[in-house]
Enzyme design. Structure first.
Site, PDB file in Angstrom:
ATOM      1  N   CYS D 154       0.796  -1.231   0.000  1.00 49.55           N
ATOM      2  CA  CYS D 154       0.000   0.000   0.000  1.00 49.55           C
ATOM      3  C   CYS D 154       0.822   1.273   0.000  1.00 49.55           C
ATOM      4  O   CYS D 154       0.358   2.298  -0.500  1.00 49.55           O
ATOM      5  CB  CYS D 154      -0.953  -0.008   1.185  1.00 49.55           C
ATOM      6  SG  CYS D 154      -0.189  -0.398   2.760  1.00 49.55           S
ATOM      7  N   HIS D 247      -1.988   6.977   3.165  1.00 46.07           N
ATOM      8  CA  HIS D 247      -0.551   6.921   3.430  1.00 46.07           C
ATOM      9  C   HIS D 247       0.114   8.128   2.771  1.00 46.07           C
ATOM     10  O   HIS D 247      -0.073   8.398   1.585  1.00 46.07           O
ATOM     11  CB  HIS D 247       0.044   5.646   2.828  1.00 46.07           C
ATOM     12  CG  HIS D 247      -0.264   4.397   3.604  1.00 46.07           C
ATOM     13  ND1 HIS D 247      -0.981   4.377   4.777  1.00 46.07           N
ATOM     14  CD2 HIS D 247       0.072   3.091   3.352  1.00 46.07           C
ATOM     15  CE1 HIS D 247      -1.075   3.120   5.219  1.00 46.07           C
ATOM     16  NE2 HIS D 247      -0.460   2.329   4.379  1.00 46.07           N
TER      17      HIS D 247
END
Lengths: 355, 355, 355, 355
Positions: D154, D247
């Protein structure tokens, strides 16, 4: 909605740059009956566009259509058919009166006029008949076309919506509510992060008084000329918690007549009202959603229920001191503010008071 | 303290690796009467030292003196004079009985024995006379030297301490408490961050029942053989909020006799009791600190008051439904857990029950 | 400390009501050489006491001794021997000069004079010899008794302290630092909770420039008259994260000469300097604490190491692009602000520049 | 999409009850080409429905259509045309192979096969030509109809997408990335709230290695039989911050050929690729959104850009040590996990590999 022409009404937003003002703009994007044509904010000299003037803080982009609108000062020269207001309390009172006097319907989320005896404090599902005050208000204040309609405080609305079906079915003698309220309720910049990180603030200025006074007006009876407060005692303790959106209230109620747990649950779950019958655009299919999981409602999971317009109730149980207890949650800047005012406007259209 | 010899008692800690176990070790560091000589945790095979076995999660370093102690399983072979227990509820009941039967005084923060009719549920400031149950307990259970003394649930203790002076001065008929509890109350790993970030959990398993049942036992009367519950009704709604330490309770009370706001405030502020008279080492100078600022107590600012052993009360006001309301705060892993048990042990020394 | 008389010096604090000002007062409580006798804050008209004027935001109570001190405006009439300053940047520059001109040593945490060529930017462990600038400064500015000594920005200080032993042992050619900084670094009210809850802010105004310029000055060489910047390139990216205290920096370094991982670790762990030799009161036993756990340092667990005066370094490893990487943490309002200035003052006493 | 029949493919989801599994279900709701027909999770005995088995943690309700699907164990008997996998790493490797061997295309978010030389590590905008590995993989492993296609970690995906246009336009020699990653990346229960409240964790197990190794494979060249890693050095330091989704990576890059700031910005802003040309259903209009405000991207404000499928880049500037720096953000459970796999499947349909 019953209006045949379906012309879009031109909307001005007072307090357009604040947290609630931004919600108005977001919620009105794509609305079938309203289009934003004017924006105002306190202390603005003309000249800056909304894109220049507003620090957009909601997820997603500022809608294109408002970016180039020049933000004006909140004086009744705006190019619109009516106004939504979320002006700061200090200036809202006078500004809103000047708009009403100049012929604008004023549908406001601000607090100054909420407790005026001739001003409806409206939740369309709860007290639509309070709109009968409008002619009285016009007569008393000498307004011709304009008027002021308010919606309740963001935590009051959650509590009042949960009490409404209980009052209707069983009567409510008293209610003790303890709120855990989101930081967006304080506007921007609002609550300092140093105050709320790893912390709870057991105080929100004026909030307890608002809940205690507004609730009995909302649940009161309109005799055409004024509102007779509901005969119930309300106790509120208000806390700020580290949640972005969604006001939670832990509630106990004493009912006027006895009811089983199933009856209480059913009264809440089956609740429906005028906005649902009229199929108002912003009305949620279910104004109250009852959840039976032991750990719901939760702000992050449930605040967007019904696109933020439903109140979610859970943990319904018998109480040792009063009769029943439950937890209620609503989205404070949608059902508790901008969405509330928009639904009020939709009801006013349906009632022929806004066109 | 009255013990003349001042020999240090050798302490075993059951559940030594958990959040409360770590607090025991931290609070006992430098204690004048206790020294930690044995550590146990559930499911341990002998062999690992505390430094190897425990993931220390409190700010500051693990004290040197415990690092090399080998963590044992919680069986009554420990090298100590008595034990503190914070074992998980599932295993605490039986393990604690086996220690008491083997001759160890067991001073426990765990829940299984709290409501046993022959076990004191002790807050030294509130019900020191409940220690009169110890001979009864020994007789009933056939314990010779050992016994079990419990302290309340971490949120009960905050509420019961705030009610005690009101009960003493005016009587309390009923109490409605809504808690906002810290994540450390759930142990480690405990509450998932995905559950509590930008959120409130309106449910803590078993907590409401504990507050409702424990409080009336604590405030009850000991007739020598058993406890007669206080005649008051308690209602608790419990919520988890995103705070590390410090349980907050929004409280309403109905008093048995009328009292002015000043009298209520004074009863709380002036409260003092046996641990203060005996100058027990961990006893705070003021068990209850009353703050008059509108926005206190706050968990982050007030949880460490009295080194975490004081309960802070604020926002005292008349209530619309019951008589008074206020907000109370206590440190849940100090006054609400490890510190509570240590103060219990200090009282037991003073009473001659621990030596 | 070498001063034989041990008379306490009388301290004035400029910016006394802010987050750093409160830390000054907290840290000076019980200090053996300093006693607070004067408090000043910008925009104050005389008359209010500190207890009335300051909203105390640190855990624990406002110290009794300062409560009744009247807060004055920051003009050089204060009753004290020297001043600590944490005035806002906009007014600090001029106010501090006026104090120095009036004969007060000014030991400041504020930024305006940090990069002045004749002003020491001091970390006692790193560049105590930069105090040689004081005579130059006095001559250049016509100060008689007064002078200005600054400490670095709160994140610079963490990075510079970690680089110092590497520079000393191996030389540093370049450094890439990415910070994750605490909200207390922005003062109060500072960062809005709506901006930082469930969020990171990838921007702190002026911070990257400060780190990049201050670090090479701190690590530069003093030739008696001025500072020759260290020949190293610094890159800083700064982020605000939802942490109360403790600035974390992820650092990569390119060394001038090759070194093994063990050598790098040892250079950091063994670092000690002038304040440790002089046993200055606020000097931590270890200016740099190296931790070998994979998941340390962490702000909440490590910020108070060395009473907030140690920098904790962990995760030291070879880097794919530069030579080594590590993570460094320091308490931003202690080692990064108030504690830094106090240590500077203690060094100045030891050097005979403050008496 | 080019498939003429538009029959919906029947999808099985392995790891259906986890955080990413729930995202798969949410994102596939209403998808024009996929319908969920089978659900599996590790350690399940047959019998429980998804509604019974899964604690739904995303805002909004569990979709009706999956509630009654019985959750099976992840063995290749599922009633579906292909599978998405987000099984835990420990069991994913073997389970996915068994599905491929049994004839199912396996499109997986799990890590075990990402670095297999014959398995594409696919980002449709970056390396669609890596799908040329599928025939090689089938031949090498003896798969007939099945195959395995993976998507990156990710945080890798955010970094690799931002590097791709720079590599294409200027070449990239080295990249230093420091991540600030959301808690949802650790699954549920995942990160303990006691670990992340008022804190940052400077360690995510295996993450730095994944970024460093996966990025050079993704940006590598497929010679038909295998992938030749890109010749660039990657350095990653990974941190967990208190953010729910999104993120963030602070990035520095050294380019192979010189480029102006405008050229770098334009390369990123103008980036478009195969999924945009093919108008794949989940492809965002802009794979990279460049924002010019000084304080963007922010996780809470920007993670949902392009319905969570765009990467937002901001703060592009010259760097003192490498050539340029910027901040990149992506939604870790949409673009970084479930959405990535779905887009991979859509590309596989367009390429004729899935039908």
């Amino acid at each position: 909605m019953t209006d045949s022409t379906n012309r879009k009404l031109r909307v001005g937003i007072l307090g357009a740059t604040g947290v609630v003002g931004q919600r108005f703009i977001q919620l009105l994007e794509g609305h079938p009956r309203f289009e934003v044509t004017a924006l105002a904010a306190s202390g603005r000299s003309q000249g800056k566009t909304y894109a220049e003037d507003c620090s957009w803080r909601l997820p997603g982009e500022m809608p294109e259509r408002v970016k180039m609108i020049v933000v004006e000062s909140p004086a009744p020269r705006l190019d619109c058919d009516f106004v939504f207001s979320s002006l700061p309390g200090e200036i809202a009172g006078e500004a809103e009166e000047s708009f009403a006097r100049a012929g604008f319907p004023v549908i406001t989320n601000s607090s100054p006029h909420r407790m005026d005896p001739d001003v409806p404090l409206l939740i369309p599902e709860v007290n639509p008949e309070h709109l009968d005050l409008i002619p009285t208000q016009r007569a008393a204040r000498g307004y011709e076309r304009g008027y002021i309609v308010t919606n309740p405080n963001c935590s009051t609305i959650v509590i009042a919506m949960a009490l409404a079906p209980l009052q209707r079915s069983f009567g409510v003698e008293s209610c003790i509510a303890t709120t855990m309220q989101a930081i967006s309720g304080a506007g921007y910049p609002g609550v300092a992060s140093l105050d709320i990180t790893d912390n709870v603030l057991p105080f929100i200025g004026g909030e307890e008084e608002k809940i205690e006074s507004e609730t009995v007006k909302i649940l009161g009876r309109c005799d055409g000329k004024t509102i007779v407060d509901a005969e119930m005692k309300i106790s509120a303790q208000c806390n700020r918690v580290n949640v972005i959106d969604g006001h939670l209230a832990a509630v106990r109620v004493k009912l006027s007549q006895s009811a089983s747990l199933d009856q209480v649950r059913e009264a809440l779950a089956a609740f429906t009202s005028v906005p649902q019958e009229l199929k108002l655009y912003s009305a949620p299919a279910k104004p109250i959603i009852v959840r039976d999981e032991v750990d719901r409602p939760q702000p992050r999971l449930d605040r967007d229920a019904g696109l933020g317009m439903s109140v979610t109730v859970g943990r319904i149980a018998r109480d040792n001191v009063l009769d029943y207890r439950f937890v209620a949650l609503g989205h404070n800047t949608i059902r508790g503010a901008a969405g509330a005012a928009i639904l009020n406007a939709e009801l006013l259209i349906a009632m022929g008071e806004l066109r």
